[in-house]
Scaffold this active site. Sequence first.
Site, PDB file in Angstrom:
ATOM      1  N   GLN A 167       0.935  -1.105  -0.054  1.00 23.91           N
ATOM      2  CA  GLN A 167       0.032  -0.026  -0.089  1.00 23.91           C
ATOM      3  C   GLN A 167       1.000   1.203   0.088  1.00 23.91           C
ATOM      4  O   GLN A 167       1.430   1.395   1.139  1.00 23.91           O
ATOM      5  CB  GLN A 167      -1.029   0.090   1.144  1.00 23.91           C
ATOM      6  CG  GLN A 167      -1.691   1.313   1.503  1.00 23.91           C
ATOM      7  CD  GLN A 167      -2.655   1.732   0.107  1.00 23.91           C
ATOM      8  OE1 GLN A 167      -3.413   1.118  -0.531  1.00 23.91           O
ATOM      9  NE2 GLN A 167      -2.473   3.107   0.013  1.00 23.91           N
ATOM     10  N   GLN A 169       0.224   4.704  -1.019  1.00 26.03           N
ATOM     11  CA  GLN A 169      -0.282   5.870  -0.699  1.00 26.03           C
ATOM     12  C   GLN A 169      -0.418   6.038   0.641  1.00 26.03           C
ATOM     13  O   GLN A 169      -0.592   5.152   1.292  1.00 26.03           O
ATOM     14  CB  GLN A 169      -1.889   5.954  -1.514  1.00 26.03           C
ATOM     15  CG  GLN A 169      -2.298   7.428  -1.376  1.00 26.03           C
ATOM     16  CD  GLN A 169      -3.522   7.314  -2.236  1.00 26.03           C
ATOM     17  OE1 GLN A 169      -4.468   6.832  -1.801  1.00 26.03           O
ATOM     18  NE2 GLN A 169      -4.135   8.698  -2.551  1.00 26.03           N
ATOM     19  N   PRO A 294      -5.931  -2.518   4.486  1.00 22.98           N
ATOM     20  CA  PRO A 294      -6.215  -1.182   5.355  1.00 22.98           C
ATOM     21  C   PRO A 294      -7.228  -0.349   4.842  1.00 22.98           C
ATOM     22  O   PRO A 294      -7.994   0.470   5.650  1.00 22.98           O
ATOM     23  CB  PRO A 294      -5.188  -0.571   5.798  1.00 22.98           C
ATOM     24  CG  PRO A 294      -4.030  -0.732   4.522  1.00 22.98           C
ATOM     25  CD  PRO A 294      -4.281  -2.102   4.000  1.00 22.98           C
ATOM     26  N   GLY A 296     -10.679   0.362   1.749  1.00 26.25           N
ATOM     27  CA  GLY A 296     -11.876  -0.180   1.274  1.00 26.25           C
ATOM     28  C   GLY A 296     -11.448  -0.786  -0.289  1.00 26.25           C
ATOM     29  O   GLY A 296     -11.603  -1.913  -0.757  1.00 26.25           O
ATOM     30  N   MET A 298      -7.801   0.411  -3.190  1.00 29.74           N
ATOM     31  CA  MET A 298      -6.891   1.514  -3.534  1.00 29.74           C
ATOM     32  C   MET A 298      -6.953   1.264  -5.016  1.00 29.74           C
ATOM     33  O   MET A 298      -6.790   0.310  -5.724  1.00 29.74           O
ATOM     34  CB  MET A 298      -5.398   0.935  -2.979  1.00 29.74           C
ATOM     35  CG  MET A 298      -4.299   1.826  -3.535  1.00 29.74           C
ATOM     36  SD  MET A 298      -4.397   3.647  -2.793  1.00 29.74           S
ATOM     37  CE  MET A 298      -3.664   4.173  -4.277  1.00 29.74           C
ATOM     38  N   HIS A 323     -16.082   3.748  -7.034  1.00 32.97           N
ATOM     39  CA  HIS A 323     -15.339   4.757  -6.502  1.00 32.97           C
ATOM     40  C   HIS A 323     -13.731   4.378  -7.207  1.00 32.97           C
ATOM     41  O   HIS A 323     -13.226   5.317  -7.623  1.00 32.97           O
ATOM     42  CB  HIS A 323     -15.266   4.683  -4.970  1.00 32.97           C
ATOM     43  CG  HIS A 323     -14.363   5.493  -4.565  1.00 32.97           C
ATOM     44  ND1 HIS A 323     -14.656   6.906  -4.061  1.00 32.97           N
ATOM     45  CD2 HIS A 323     -13.146   5.740  -4.292  1.00 32.97           C
ATOM     46  CE1 HIS A 323     -13.648   7.578  -3.671  1.00 32.97           C
ATOM     47  NE2 HIS A 323     -12.693   6.904  -3.652  1.00 32.97           N
ATOM     48  N   GLU A 346     -10.073  12.928  -4.216  1.00 27.94           N
ATOM     49  CA  GLU A 346     -11.110  12.430  -3.680  1.00 27.94           C
ATOM     50  C   GLU A 346     -12.629  12.789  -3.950  1.00 27.94           C
ATOM     51  O   GLU A 346     -13.507  12.172  -4.100  1.00 27.94           O
ATOM     52  CB  GLU A 346     -10.736  12.036  -2.067  1.00 27.94           C
ATOM     53  CG  GLU A 346      -9.587  11.219  -1.748  1.00 27.94           C
ATOM     54  CD  GLU A 346      -9.735   9.717  -2.579  1.00 27.94           C
ATOM     55  OE1 GLU A 346     -10.881   9.398  -2.859  1.00 27.94           O
ATOM     56  OE2 GLU A 346      -8.830   8.938  -2.734  1.00 27.94           O
ATOM     57  N   ARG A 586      -9.565  -3.117   8.016  1.00 30.30           N
ATOM     58  CA  ARG A 586     -10.026  -1.688   7.263  1.00 30.30           C
ATOM     59  C   ARG A 586      -9.981  -0.527   8.036  1.00 30.30           C
ATOM     60  O   ARG A 586     -10.887  -0.718   9.036  1.00 30.30           O
ATOM     61  CB  ARG A 586     -11.188  -2.159   6.643  1.00 30.30           C
ATOM     62  CG  ARG A 586     -11.475  -0.965   5.469  1.00 30.30           C
ATOM     63  CD  ARG A 586     -12.589  -1.523   4.613  1.00 30.30           C
ATOM     64  NE  ARG A 586     -13.427  -0.451   3.942  1.00 30.30           N
ATOM     65  CZ  ARG A 586     -14.412  -0.490   3.370  1.00 30.30           C
ATOM     66  NH1 ARG A 586     -15.285  -1.616   3.500  1.00 30.30           N
ATOM     67  NH2 ARG A 586     -14.878   0.383   2.734  1.00 30.30           N
ATOM     68  N   LYS A 588     -10.985   2.326   8.245  1.00 30.90           N
ATOM     69  CA  LYS A 588     -12.524   3.032   8.155  1.00 30.90           C
ATOM     70  C   LYS A 588     -13.427   2.319   9.492  1.00 30.90           C
ATOM     71  O   LYS A 588     -14.257   3.021  10.020  1.00 30.90           O
ATOM     72  CB  LYS A 588     -13.292   2.841   6.921  1.00 30.90           C
ATOM     73  CG  LYS A 588     -14.772   3.231   7.245  1.00 30.90           C
ATOM     74  CD  LYS A 588     -15.142   3.131   5.746  1.00 30.90           C
ATOM     75  CE  LYS A 588     -16.555   3.014   5.808  1.00 30.90           C
ATOM     76  NZ  LYS A 588     -17.574   2.810   4.494  1.00 30.90           N
TER      77      LYS A 588
HETATM   78 ZN   LIG Z   1     -10.571   7.308  -3.419  1.00 30.27          ZN
END
Ligand SMILES: [Zn+2]
Length: 638
Positions: A167, A169, A294, A296, A298, A323, A346, A586, A588
């Site tokens: 990951q 980002q 981590p 939803g 990427m 998304h 975003e 995750r 969130k």
């Molecule tokens: Zn996004």
Amino acid sequence: MKNIIQINIFILLLFFIWGCSTTTEQTAKENTPEIMEAKEVRDQHTYAKPQEAVVKHLNWEARVDFERQQIEAVARLDIEVADKAEELYLDTKGLIIDKVTLGEEEVMAVYEMGDYNAVTGTPLIIKITPKTRRVNVYYTTAKDAEALQWLNPEQTAGKNEPFLFTQSQAILARSWIPVQDSPGIRFTYSATVQVPSRLMALMSAENPMKKHESGIYKFEMKQPIPAYLMALAVGNLVFEPLGTRTGVYAEPAQIEKAAYEFAELDEMLEAAEKLYGPYRWERYDLIVLPPSFPFGGMENPRLTFATPTILAGDRSLTSLVAHELAHSWSGNLVTNATWDDFWLNEGFTVYFERRIMEAMYGRPYAEMLAELGYQDLKQTVEELMGEGKEEDTRLKLDLTGRNPDEGVTDVAYEKGYFFLRHLEGLVGREKFDEFLKEYFEKNAFQVMTTERFIKYLEENLLKPNNIEIAGTTYSDWIYGEGLPENMPEVDAELFNAVDRQLQAWKEGTPAASLQTDEWSSHEWLHFIRNLPDDLSADRLRELDQAFGFTQSGNSEVLAAWFMHAIAREYEPAYPALREFLNSVGRRKFLMPLYKKLTETEAGGILARDIYKTARPNYHFVSVNSLDALLKYREETKK
Ligand SMILES: [Zn+2]
């Protein structure tokens, strides 16, 4: 506050004018778009000095070693240099540099590591000449490389083979590749990756679709991307095509479920193209990762990384896929120049996502999503204001000296979304769609700052349509705190029925007699979120017996339900809560649940107890936030 904001805009304007006037005196060579951008944009989170030397292509040769949990690699970087260039600055974090050479002939290079910073890592400074075209860095990743998550077989769905995923980002690419890790610097890449022969390797590039006996995989990414979109996944994976341009990778144990859940992917891609122009990345595939992922999803180009928590069994959580797909335009094509401009990635993506959902399932459905988004936003803004973090409720952030992950809140997503919806309201949908389509086309493969966007908006949408906006629009929406007074109204008519049932229950209708037959998980979510705060455990039990919330297979429903269970100490839900926190990584879901637990003493003890066993299942970006929340220290590990 407003005065300060106006001064800021004034200074920015000055910068812009100054930028324009000095460029005329410069040589044509220095006027390439990349160099112009670099001058206008200052990314605080990179050591790179692209004006002097900038990476254009990466050739990555790597061996993935599961036993040692490290990657041994050489990064061959093709660079473009300025006339008097002396040094190439790369970002690293924890990398163990073996040697650095120059050119194809591999002449030993002189290099040094600069000072370490806990957020940005360590600059790798390599002596070059204006004639240098290639730099080769030989290195291994650290055992605790922050982007990498090494899973043992028990942490996967199949339980037989280990798994690795990355990951990158926001600024973690530097922990597995020495690169110029700034969203404003794009490069193409090719890669050769060796993995154990039982496993398959995938990257954010052209992918193999089947296992290679040799364990050697070659990748090509022809479109230039910023470093945060570098991605690698290695595991026991299989591929299932979904349409002509789409497919899904997953562990064999999950492939069938995944193929069912994402069956409409081709259709979704077509809906997206119809809205805002051609998909520029050829194939669009998904990979379903183990539960510790981590996020939803990427939006790694060509291959979205997705959490298995969206495998609800009824296709109800696929807005997340919409998304990530939308990011193929906003974010991956037109990229935020710095993490301070994160809302450009975003906010646009949430807007686009909801338009895809509307195209596929109708406006009432999409309005439910918008209303849930509004509820999230309102709560996040209240929390940030309450914690003295008012500045984080602005769209344009100032993350100087901070970890850019701290900018990842609902503000960027939902306040950004509502700002675009506000703009849509000003000109009408038809014109706004034309504007957005052109925006993606004209700015494709480039970066965008908030200030350039405002200018673009003025010139391409507002002026041509003779729209005079209120003088406070930008300060209200972009540079100001809290929520503006002119928030667009959401008309989630489908929630009215939910509200009526909720009211009936409050007034004494037994839960088992409520009319809930046609409800989607969004309606359930709305129902659970809007339950009164002061319910007794008995009332929760009544709901649980009627609707089986504690046993729900829908991660959104479960997480919302656990919030009430924790608040009212409804213990029958605790074993499921413990299991959920132990298996799902995750962020969130994790942050609010752990936070809620810490609100009482008993809850705090439970939280720390769960965290002890769950922590190894979480990725660094979750652990990083949770350690702080739970005041976890390494020595408490035992
Ligand atoms: Zn996004």
